[in-house]
Design a protein around this motif. Structure first.
Motif, PDB file in Angstrom:
ATOM      1  N   VAL A   1       0.962  -1.357   0.058  1.00  0.00           N
ATOM      2  CA  VAL A   1       0.143  -0.194  -0.025  1.00  0.00           C
ATOM      3  C   VAL A   1       0.905   0.854   0.028  1.00  0.00           C
ATOM      4  N   HIS A   2       1.738   1.074   0.854  1.00  0.00           N
ATOM      5  CA  HIS A   2       2.728   2.437   0.829  1.00  0.00           C
ATOM      6  C   HIS A   2       3.477   2.640  -1.071  1.00  0.00           C
ATOM      7  N   VAL A   3       3.989   1.664  -0.985  1.00  0.00           N
ATOM      8  CA  VAL A   3       4.711   1.999  -2.543  1.00  0.00           C
ATOM      9  C   VAL A   3       3.680   2.348  -3.724  1.00  0.00           C
ATOM     10  N   ASP A   4       2.242   1.588  -3.522  1.00  0.00           N
ATOM     11  CA  ASP A   4       1.560   1.848  -4.783  1.00  0.00           C
ATOM     12  C   ASP A   4       0.930   3.368  -4.553  1.00  0.00           C
ATOM     13  N   SER A   5       0.723   3.274  -2.914  1.00  0.00           N
ATOM     14  CA  SER A   5      -0.263   5.222  -2.659  1.00  0.00           C
ATOM     15  C   SER A   5       0.933   6.228  -3.014  1.00  0.00           C
ATOM     16  N   TRP A   6       2.135   6.210  -2.482  1.00  0.00           N
ATOM     17  CA  TRP A   6       3.521   7.013  -3.196  1.00  0.00           C
ATOM     18  C   TRP A   6       3.520   7.047  -4.391  1.00  0.00           C
ATOM     19  N   ARG A   7       3.819   6.164  -5.473  1.00  0.00           N
ATOM     20  CA  ARG A   7       2.855   6.805  -6.755  1.00  0.00           C
ATOM     21  C   ARG A   7       2.176   6.495  -7.436  1.00  0.00           C
ATOM     22  N   THR A   8       0.742   6.804  -6.667  1.00  0.00           N
ATOM     23  CA  THR A   8      -0.297   7.086  -7.085  1.00  0.00           C
ATOM     24  C   THR A   8      -0.149   9.285  -6.316  1.00  0.00           C
ATOM     25  N   THR A   9       0.028   8.863  -5.768  1.00  0.00           N
ATOM     26  CA  THR A   9      -0.492  10.496  -4.712  1.00  0.00           C
ATOM     27  C   THR A   9       0.673  11.788  -5.458  1.00  0.00           C
ATOM     28  N   TYR A  10       1.827  11.277  -5.242  1.00  0.00           N
ATOM     29  CA  TYR A  10       3.147  11.463  -5.365  1.00  0.00           C
ATOM     30  C   TYR A  10       3.566  11.899  -7.510  1.00  0.00           C
TER      31      TYR A  10
ATOM     32  N   GLY B   1       3.411  13.617 -10.815  1.00  0.00           N
ATOM     33  CA  GLY B   1       3.539  14.505 -11.360  1.00  0.00           C
ATOM     34  C   GLY B   1       4.381  15.637 -10.037  1.00  0.00           C
ATOM     35  N   ILE B   2       4.408  14.979  -9.064  1.00  0.00           N
ATOM     36  CA  ILE B   2       5.497  16.357  -7.547  1.00  0.00           C
ATOM     37  C   ILE B   2       6.365  15.695  -7.384  1.00  0.00           C
ATOM     38  N   ILE B   3       6.794  13.690  -7.677  1.00  0.00           N
ATOM     39  CA  ILE B   3       8.210  13.674  -7.104  1.00  0.00           C
ATOM     40  C   ILE B   3       8.712  13.034  -8.145  1.00  0.00           C
ATOM     41  N   PRO B   4       9.792  13.163  -8.678  1.00  0.00           N
ATOM     42  CA  PRO B   4      10.468  12.669  -9.704  1.00  0.00           C
ATOM     43  C   PRO B   4       9.967  11.021  -9.876  1.00  0.00           C
ATOM     44  N   GLU B   5       9.451  10.678 -11.489  1.00  0.00           N
ATOM     45  CA  GLU B   5       8.693   9.515 -11.991  1.00  0.00           C
ATOM     46  C   GLU B   5       9.925   8.821 -11.706  1.00  0.00           C
TER      47      GLU B   5
ATOM     48  N   ASN C   1      11.913   3.119  -8.495  1.00  0.00           N
ATOM     49  CA  ASN C   1      12.073   3.308  -8.042  1.00  0.00           C
ATOM     50  C   ASN C   1      11.934   2.150  -6.277  1.00  0.00           C
ATOM     51  N   LEU C   2      10.969   2.540  -6.141  1.00  0.00           N
ATOM     52  CA  LEU C   2      10.469   2.585  -4.721  1.00  0.00           C
ATOM     53  C   LEU C   2      10.177   0.778  -4.486  1.00  0.00           C
ATOM     54  N   SER C   3      10.611  -0.225  -3.487  1.00  0.00           N
ATOM     55  CA  SER C   3      10.870  -1.511  -3.469  1.00  0.00           C
ATOM     56  C   SER C   3       9.446  -1.743  -2.585  1.00  0.00           C
ATOM     57  N   TYR C   4       9.195  -2.510  -2.637  1.00  0.00           N
ATOM     58  CA  TYR C   4       8.583  -3.714  -1.497  1.00  0.00           C
ATOM     59  C   TYR C   4       8.868  -4.468  -0.712  1.00  0.00           C
TER      60      TYR C   4
ATOM     61  N   ILE D   1      13.464  15.172  -2.019  1.00  0.00           N
ATOM     62  CA  ILE D   1      13.049  13.902  -2.078  1.00  0.00           C
ATOM     63  C   ILE D   1      13.605  13.932  -3.742  1.00  0.00           C
ATOM     64  N   GLY D   2      14.245  12.793  -4.413  1.00  0.00           N
ATOM     65  CA  GLY D   2      14.803  12.253  -5.714  1.00  0.00           C
ATOM     66  C   GLY D   2      15.427  13.679  -6.233  1.00  0.00           C
ATOM     67  N   GLY D   3      16.246  13.785  -5.651  1.00  0.00           N
ATOM     68  CA  GLY D   3      16.812  15.275  -5.917  1.00  0.00           C
ATOM     69  C   GLY D   3      15.959  16.095  -6.792  1.00  0.00           C
ATOM     70  N   LYS D   4      14.323  16.673  -5.440  1.00  0.00           N
ATOM     71  CA  LYS D   4      13.816  17.630  -6.387  1.00  0.00           C
ATOM     72  C   LYS D   4      13.535  18.592  -5.290  1.00  0.00           C
TER      73      LYS D   4
END
Length: 177
Positions: free
Chosen positions: A17-26, A28-32, A37-40, A151-154
């Motif tokens: 949930v943490h990884v999948d939520s970050w990928r949808t929530t962020y 366009g905010i945090i670099p793709e 590269n987030l790891s389960y 975060i992620g260089g941004k």
């Protein structure tokens, strides 16, 4: 939906949930590249450690099939030197379950915990571009300051919100709509 306290056995589901939520929530905010590269596996280790901490409180939401669809946690950060205060450190819900009251129920469980610990002031950090900040505002959090983080260089603006009265938040959360 069921809300319950997490156990070590839930760490893998929470990590997903943490990884999948970050990928949808962020998105366009945090670099793709960072999000991709987030790891389960790494997040599973993180959640095993978080659940094991004696000062941490982790709750989760399960759907009717028993699958973890969201989680929240709180504790008092080492940087928090304010007496009788705590930190809401995360609430994440899978995209398809947002807007269904899951966040409210998770928030309610955290605030019952804060109340049992005698906390009055609660802090939560949220990225400025994250729409979740409006959820916190709805339940009475007010902006106390803004800081910049990387975060992620941004460079991103992080907003620090606070609640000053746990009882007032609980009254709002337990009020029937």
């Amino acid at each position: 939906m069921q809300i319950r306290e997490a156990t070590i056995h839930d760490a893998e589901g929470i990590a997903k949930v943490h990884v999948d939520s970050w990928r949808t929530t962020y998105k366009g905010i945090i670099p793709e590249e960072f999000l991709n590269n987030l790891s389960y596996a790494q997040r599973t280790e993180l959640w095993i450690n978080n659940i094991k901490k004696t000062d941490s409180f982790v709750v989760l939401a399960e759907n009717t099939a028993g699958e973890i669809i969201g989680f929240a946690d709180c504790w008092k950060r080492e940087t928090n030197t304010i007496p009788d205060s705590g930190d809401l450190t995360s609430i994440y819900i899978l995209d398809e379950y947002q807007g269904q009251g899951v966040g409210k129920e998770l928030l309610k469980r955290l605030f019952f915990r804060f109340n049992s610990l005698g906390y009055q002031k609660i802090f939560v950090d949220v990225l400025e571009d994250n729409k979740t900040r409006y959820f916190y505002e709805y339940y009475g959090a007010h902006l106390s300051k803004s800081v910049q983080i990387k975060i992620g260089g941004k460079i991103l603006n992080e907003l620090i919100y606070e609640w000053d009265n746990v009882d007032e938040v609980l009254a709002r959360l337990t009020k029937t709509n």
